[in-house]
Design a protein around this motif. Structure first.
Motif, short mmCIF file in Angstrom:
data_model
loop_
_atom_site.label_atom_id
_atom_site.label_comp_id
_atom_site.label_asym_id
_atom_site.label_seq_id
_atom_site.Cartn_x
_atom_site.Cartn_y
_atom_site.Cartn_z
N HIS A 46 91.88 84.17 77.12
CA HIS A 46 91.97 85.61 76.86
C HIS A 46 91.02 86.02 75.73
O HIS A 46 90.43 87.10 75.76
N ILE A 47 90.92 85.15 74.73
CA ILE A 47 90.14 85.44 73.53
C ILE A 47 89.23 84.25 73.24
O ILE A 47 89.66 83.10 73.31
N LEU A 48 87.97 84.52 72.91
CA LEU A 48 87.06 83.49 72.42
C LEU A 48 86.68 83.86 71.00
O LEU A 48 86.10 84.92 70.75
N LEU A 49 87.00 82.97 70.04
CA LEU A 49 86.66 83.18 68.64
C LEU A 49 85.38 82.42 68.32
O LEU A 49 85.27 81.23 68.64
N GLY A 102 90.15 80.41 72.79
CA GLY A 102 89.10 79.43 72.65
C GLY A 102 88.38 79.56 71.33
O GLY A 102 88.47 80.58 70.65
N MET A 103 87.65 78.50 70.95
CA MET A 103 86.89 78.50 69.71
C MET A 103 85.54 77.84 69.92
O MET A 103 85.44 76.81 70.58
N PRO A 163 86.26 85.72 79.09
CA PRO A 163 87.45 86.08 78.31
C PRO A 163 87.55 87.60 78.20
O PRO A 163 86.54 88.31 78.36
N THR A 164 88.73 88.10 77.92
CA THR A 164 88.88 89.55 77.75
C THR A 164 88.13 90.03 76.52
O THR A 164 87.49 91.09 76.54
N VAL A 165 88.22 89.25 75.44
CA VAL A 165 87.59 89.62 74.17
C VAL A 165 86.85 88.42 73.60
O VAL A 165 87.35 87.30 73.64
N VAL A 166 85.66 88.66 73.05
CA VAL A 166 84.99 87.66 72.23
C VAL A 166 84.93 88.23 70.82
O VAL A 166 84.49 89.36 70.61
N ILE A 214 79.61 92.13 76.45
CA ILE A 214 78.91 91.05 77.14
C ILE A 214 79.52 90.97 78.53
O ILE A 214 80.63 90.46 78.71
N GLY A 215 78.83 91.54 79.50
CA GLY A 215 79.43 91.67 80.82
C GLY A 215 80.67 92.55 80.72
O GLY A 215 80.62 93.65 80.16
N SER A 216 81.79 92.06 81.21
CA SER A 216 83.04 92.82 81.14
C SER A 216 83.85 92.48 79.89
O SER A 216 84.96 92.99 79.71
N THR A 217 83.30 91.64 79.02
CA THR A 217 84.03 91.18 77.83
C THR A 217 83.76 92.08 76.63
O THR A 217 82.61 92.32 76.27
N THR A 218 84.83 92.56 76.01
CA THR A 218 84.72 93.37 74.80
C THR A 218 84.29 92.49 73.63
O THR A 218 84.77 91.37 73.47
N VAL A 219 83.40 93.02 72.80
CA VAL A 219 82.93 92.31 71.61
C VAL A 219 83.59 92.92 70.38
O VAL A 219 83.54 94.14 70.17
N TYR A 220 84.21 92.08 69.57
CA TYR A 220 84.83 92.49 68.32
C TYR A 220 84.22 91.66 67.20
O TYR A 220 83.97 90.46 67.37
N VAL A 221 83.99 92.28 66.06
CA VAL A 221 83.43 91.59 64.90
C VAL A 221 84.34 91.83 63.70
O VAL A 221 84.82 92.95 63.49
#
Length: 233
Positions: free
Chosen positions: A82-85, A134-135, A170-173, A198-205
């Motif tokens: 779901h999430i890639l950190l 994920g990490m 993932p839903t969010v990176v 990135i594609g369909s994945t939301t980017v959060y910083v």
């Protein structure tokens, strides 16, 4: 002279990174071995095997299929994330103990626990298997200071992470550390959801959780992790 050990990893392509991470944890730094990958399926979206092995924490030698266990961290990624950190790059301390953000005083794991994203600190395998988090790192090379990294490393790291995100979707990176995202993609970025995906994945910083960052507290970092969590639901 003893023969170089050979390891054959079998499974679906998407399951191979976790197998590589487990292999990485079982070996001492510098240990040479031959790695053969036998995939049970064909996944045209997957990165090349050589890139997956690099992400698993191994460096290639001049001999075909011969690698060495690198002083770095392996990727903990897989299907169903779901999430890639994405950290900036491993510190030598984290590379030594095999866990990202492991140095005492780093606020990453306390903030993850406070946000309810994980149940156990310093356990990236459980984060992936039990919580679908994920990490990885933007740059795989371990350094004492981020200033030791160069522009090409950031560029190549961004390309590698983008490839992983487009593959596993993932839903969010979430890029953990503004400096990494600014160096790799957007020098003017501020914390939060980014305009570009990135594609369909939301980017959060979000800010760097290092104890050297006096502006980030466990509570403020936990708020960022909760915001990431909310993007999944």
């Amino acid at each position: 002279m003893p023969a170089t050990p050979k390891v054959t990893l079998e499974g679906s392509v998407a399951e191979l990174p976790l197998a590589l991470a487990d292999l990485h944890r079982s070996l001492e730094v510098g240990r040479p071995l031959r790695i053969d990958i036998v995939a049970r399926d064909v996944d045209s979206a997957a990165p090349a095997a050589r890139m997956l092995i690099h992400g698993g924490g191994f460096v290639a030698t001049r001999t075909r299929a011969l690698y060495r266990r690198a002083h770095t961290l392996p990727d903990y990624i897989g299907p169903g994330m779901h999430i890639l950190l994405v950290g900036l790059n491993p510190s030598p301390y984290s590379a030594d103990v095999g866990v990202g953000f492991a140095r005492p005083g780093n606020r990453f794991w306390p903030a993850m626990l406070a946000a309810g994203l994980v149940d156990h600190a310093r356990d990236p395998r459980a984060a992936l298997v039990e919580h679908h988090i994920g990490m990885t790192d933007l740059v795989k090379r371990a350094t004492a200071r981020a200033a030791e990294l160069d522009a090409d490393e950031f560029r190549c790291g961004h390309e590698r992470v983008t490839s992983l995100v487009r593959w596993l979707r993932p839903t969010v990176v979430c890029f953990v550390g503004l400096g990494g995202w600014r160096a790799a993609a957007d020098p003017r970025a501020v914390a939060g959801v980014q305009a570009q995906s990135i594609g369909s994945t939301t980017v959060y910083v979000m800010p760097n959780p290092s104890g050297l960052n006096a502006h980030a507290t466990v509570d403020s970092l936990a708020d960022h992790f909760r915001a990431v969590k909310n993007l999944v639901h």
